[in-house]
Design an enzyme around this catalytic site. Structure first.
Site, PDB file in Angstrom:
ATOM      1  N   CYS A  31     -78.824  12.874  52.156  1.00  0.00           N
ATOM      2  CA  CYS A  31     -79.085  11.430  52.191  1.00  0.00           C
ATOM      3  C   CYS A  31     -80.001  11.052  53.356  1.00  0.00           C
ATOM      4  O   CYS A  31     -79.587  11.107  54.515  1.00  0.00           O
ATOM      5  CB  CYS A  31     -77.736  10.706  52.276  1.00  0.00           C
ATOM      6  SG  CYS A  31     -77.845   8.956  52.640  1.00  0.00           S
ATOM      7  N   CYS A  34     -78.772   8.180  55.555  1.00  0.00           N
ATOM      8  CA  CYS A  34     -77.644   8.650  56.384  1.00  0.00           C
ATOM      9  C   CYS A  34     -78.162   9.273  57.678  1.00  0.00           C
ATOM     10  O   CYS A  34     -77.602   9.069  58.750  1.00  0.00           O
ATOM     11  CB  CYS A  34     -76.806   9.683  55.628  1.00  0.00           C
ATOM     12  SG  CYS A  34     -76.024   9.067  54.130  1.00  0.00           S
TER      13      CYS A  34
END
Length: 106
Positions: A31, A34
């Site tokens: 991600c 993230c």
């Protein structure tokens, strides 16, 4: 204090049964957003040591906890107080916005 990594097995001990304000970062290795948020959370963990605790959980390695809390997108940040979810935010934020969100929600 640095960010604490938790697992499905340790989540209740690290978050639900813990005292104080706890920010949980539901994340995954693949991600991109993230990875943007991670250094902000590391910095806040050091700056706010004693005031808040920051816990990360990898959703790919720990699917039970993300399912339990209905995590549908990443990153998902949740604030826990007294074992209950006080606030949820989906998506990346700047460090200053994370601080504001914690102040408004905790």
């Amino acid at each position: 204090m640095s960010v604490i990594d938790t697992t499905d097995d340790k989540f209740d001990e690290d978050v639900i049964q813990a005292e104080g304000t706890i920010v949980v970062d539901f994340w995954a290795e693949w991600c991109g957003p993230c990875k943007q948020v991670s250094p902000h959370l590391e910095a806040l963990a050091k700056e706010k040591d004693g005031d808040i605790k920051i816990v990360k959980i990898n959703v790919d390695e720990n699917p039970m906890t993300s399912g339990r809390f209905g995590v549908r997108g990443l990153p998902t940040l949740m604030i826990f107080n007294g074992g209950k979810v006080a606030a949820t935010h989906l998506g990346a934020m700047s460090k200053s916005r994370i601080e504001e969100w914690i102040s408004e929600s905790a």
